[in-house]
Design a protein around this motif. Structure first.
Motif, PDB file in Angstrom:
ATOM      1  N   ASP A  31       0.802  -1.362  -0.063  1.00  0.00           N
ATOM      2  CA  ASP A  31      -0.067  -0.068  -0.029  1.00  0.00           C
ATOM      3  C   ASP A  31       0.980   1.166  -0.173  1.00  0.00           C
ATOM      4  O   ASP A  31       0.366   2.333  -0.732  1.00  0.00           O
ATOM      5  CB  ASP A  31      -1.169  -0.057   1.208  1.00  0.00           C
ATOM      6  N   GLN A  32       2.046   1.183   0.496  1.00  0.00           N
ATOM      7  CA  GLN A  32       2.921   2.312   0.701  1.00  0.00           C
ATOM      8  C   GLN A  32       3.603   2.398  -0.902  1.00  0.00           C
ATOM      9  O   GLN A  32       3.843   3.640  -1.287  1.00  0.00           O
ATOM     10  CB  GLN A  32       4.232   2.055   1.341  1.00  0.00           C
ATOM     11  N   GLU A  33       3.750   1.156  -1.750  1.00  0.00           N
ATOM     12  CA  GLU A  33       4.093   1.645  -2.775  1.00  0.00           C
ATOM     13  C   GLU A  33       3.075   2.045  -3.858  1.00  0.00           C
ATOM     14  O   GLU A  33       3.363   3.052  -4.609  1.00  0.00           O
ATOM     15  CB  GLU A  33       4.614   0.292  -3.433  1.00  0.00           C
ATOM     16  N   LEU A  34       1.899   1.672  -3.585  1.00  0.00           N
ATOM     17  CA  LEU A  34       0.817   2.297  -4.359  1.00  0.00           C
ATOM     18  C   LEU A  34       0.386   3.754  -3.999  1.00  0.00           C
ATOM     19  O   LEU A  34       0.236   4.513  -5.247  1.00  0.00           O
ATOM     20  CB  LEU A  34      -0.658   1.344  -4.123  1.00  0.00           C
ATOM     21  N   SER A  35       0.790   3.980  -2.641  1.00  0.00           N
ATOM     22  CA  SER A  35       0.533   5.481  -2.368  1.00  0.00           C
ATOM     23  C   SER A  35       1.709   6.319  -3.023  1.00  0.00           C
ATOM     24  O   SER A  35       1.333   7.514  -3.299  1.00  0.00           O
ATOM     25  CB  SER A  35       0.415   5.648  -0.816  1.00  0.00           C
ATOM     26  N   ALA A  36       2.813   5.985  -3.145  1.00  0.00           N
ATOM     27  CA  ALA A  36       3.999   6.863  -3.605  1.00  0.00           C
ATOM     28  C   ALA A  36       3.762   6.831  -5.304  1.00  0.00           C
ATOM     29  O   ALA A  36       3.945   7.930  -5.530  1.00  0.00           O
ATOM     30  CB  ALA A  36       5.421   6.028  -3.602  1.00  0.00           C
ATOM     31  N   ALA A  37       2.998   6.034  -5.778  1.00  0.00           N
ATOM     32  CA  ALA A  37       2.755   6.113  -7.315  1.00  0.00           C
ATOM     33  C   ALA A  37       1.495   6.856  -7.225  1.00  0.00           C
ATOM     34  O   ALA A  37       1.575   7.574  -8.484  1.00  0.00           O
ATOM     35  CB  ALA A  37       2.277   4.649  -7.596  1.00  0.00           C
ATOM     36  N   ASN A  38       0.698   7.298  -6.595  1.00  0.00           N
ATOM     37  CA  ASN A  38      -0.492   7.970  -6.488  1.00  0.00           C
ATOM     38  C   ASN A  38      -0.473   9.300  -5.829  1.00  0.00           C
ATOM     39  O   ASN A  38      -1.722  10.028  -5.605  1.00  0.00           O
ATOM     40  CB  ASN A  38      -1.704   7.205  -6.257  1.00  0.00           C
ATOM     41  N   LEU A  39       0.756   9.639  -5.472  1.00  0.00           N
ATOM     42  CA  LEU A  39       0.882  10.703  -4.494  1.00  0.00           C
ATOM     43  C   LEU A  39       1.551  11.979  -5.490  1.00  0.00           C
ATOM     44  O   LEU A  39       2.208  11.861  -6.480  1.00  0.00           O
ATOM     45  CB  LEU A  39       1.814  10.692  -3.498  1.00  0.00           C
ATOM     46  N   GLN A  40       0.428  13.099  -5.366  1.00  0.00           N
ATOM     47  CA  GLN A  40       0.900  14.251  -6.373  1.00  0.00           C
ATOM     48  C   GLN A  40       0.434  15.492  -5.474  1.00  0.00           C
ATOM     49  O   GLN A  40      -0.042  15.578  -4.404  1.00  0.00           O
ATOM     50  CB  GLN A  40      -0.183  14.443  -7.316  1.00  0.00           C
ATOM     51  N   GLY A  41       1.511  16.463  -5.747  1.00  0.00           N
ATOM     52  CA  GLY A  41       1.221  17.854  -4.813  1.00  0.00           C
ATOM     53  C   GLY A  41       1.599  19.040  -5.814  1.00  0.00           C
ATOM     54  O   GLY A  41       2.073  18.889  -6.939  1.00  0.00           O
ATOM     55  N   SER A  42       1.169  19.964  -5.074  1.00  0.00           N
ATOM     56  CA  SER A  42       1.073  21.496  -5.808  1.00  0.00           C
ATOM     57  C   SER A  42       1.247  22.459  -5.040  1.00  0.00           C
ATOM     58  O   SER A  42       0.703  22.415  -3.735  1.00  0.00           O
ATOM     59  CB  SER A  42      -0.055  21.522  -6.800  1.00  0.00           C
ATOM     60  N   LYS A  43       2.079  23.449  -5.438  1.00  0.00           N
ATOM     61  CA  LYS A  43       1.963  24.791  -4.614  1.00  0.00           C
ATOM     62  C   LYS A  43       0.829  25.359  -4.650  1.00  0.00           C
ATOM     63  O   LYS A  43       0.191  25.603  -5.921  1.00  0.00           O
ATOM     64  CB  LYS A  43       3.176  25.639  -5.254  1.00  0.00           C
ATOM     65  N   ILE A  44       0.304  26.263  -3.817  1.00  0.00           N
ATOM     66  CA  ILE A  44      -0.829  27.208  -3.959  1.00  0.00           C
ATOM     67  C   ILE A  44      -0.140  28.557  -4.124  1.00  0.00           C
ATOM     68  O   ILE A  44       0.284  29.033  -3.187  1.00  0.00           O
ATOM     69  CB  ILE A  44      -1.732  26.857  -2.501  1.00  0.00           C
ATOM     70  N   LYS A  45      -0.667  29.154  -5.109  1.00  0.00           N
ATOM     71  CA  LYS A  45       0.190  30.427  -5.720  1.00  0.00           C
ATOM     72  C   LYS A  45      -0.973  31.483  -5.897  1.00  0.00           C
ATOM     73  O   LYS A  45      -2.156  31.374  -6.206  1.00  0.00           O
ATOM     74  CB  LYS A  45       1.036  30.354  -6.890  1.00  0.00           C
ATOM     75  N   MET A  46      -0.516  32.656  -5.366  1.00  0.00           N
ATOM     76  CA  MET A  46      -1.368  33.739  -5.770  1.00  0.00           C
ATOM     77  C   MET A  46      -0.228  34.771  -6.617  1.00  0.00           C
ATOM     78  O   MET A  46       0.669  35.198  -5.791  1.00  0.00           O
ATOM     79  CB  MET A  46      -1.831  34.666  -4.441  1.00  0.00           C
TER      80      MET A  46
END
Length: 164
Positions: A31-46
């Protein structure tokens, strides 16, 4: 003879340390391997100013048998300014919302820093806020998750759904 003894000493030191390497620390559960493959992030910008960081794990891919009735995300975010998250059960005017393909969530549950999904994320901090977010089921091939504030927005996190 002196050179051979010096070389032999250094060789023994290096060979003795070769048993462990950096890859021995990467023993992950499935489940950790799958979560690493499905983890995404973004900066919140103004504009050019960063107001926070938005990160999500698509739980339907990590736990397909448990999370399959709706679209579920484990979300953690850091914001410089304190903002209250939208709750579908209240009518308050909230300045922080998540949208999946332009639609608001059907359920949001704020979680403690240590929760049942903590092992899926590499980052755990008291500064972050953690949420379990559910959206209505989407049958499309691609879904887009966005966090919006009253003044800014994250980049869209794009997840590809498996074809049924």
């Amino acid at each position: 003879m002196k050179y051979i003894l010096t070389i032999l000493t250094f060789w023994i030191l290096f060979v003795g340390c070769a048993d462990k390497n950096a890859f021995s620390k990467f023993n992950m559960q499935p489940d950790q391997e799958l979560s690493a493959a499905n983890l995404q992030g973004s900066k919140i910008k103004m504009g050019e100013k960063v107001e926070g960081i938005f990160t999500a794990i698509y739980l339907n891919k990590v736990y397909p048998h448990r999370y399959n009735m709706n679209e579920y995300f484990y979300v953690y975010l850091y914001l410089k300014d304190e903002k209250k998250m939208y709750d579908p059960n209240t009518l308050e005017d909230i300045k922080l919302t998540m949208k999946l393909n332009g639609k608001l969530p059907v359920k949001i549950k704020q979680l403690d820093a240590k929760n049942r999904f903590s092992h899926l994320a590499s980052v755990q901090s008291e500064w972050n806020k953690y949420f379990l977010v559910a959206f209505e089921k989407v049958d499309e091939g691609e879904i887009s998750l966005v966090l919006e504030t009253d003044r800014s927005s994250s980049d869209a996190l794009i997840y590809r759904k498996d074809e049924q």
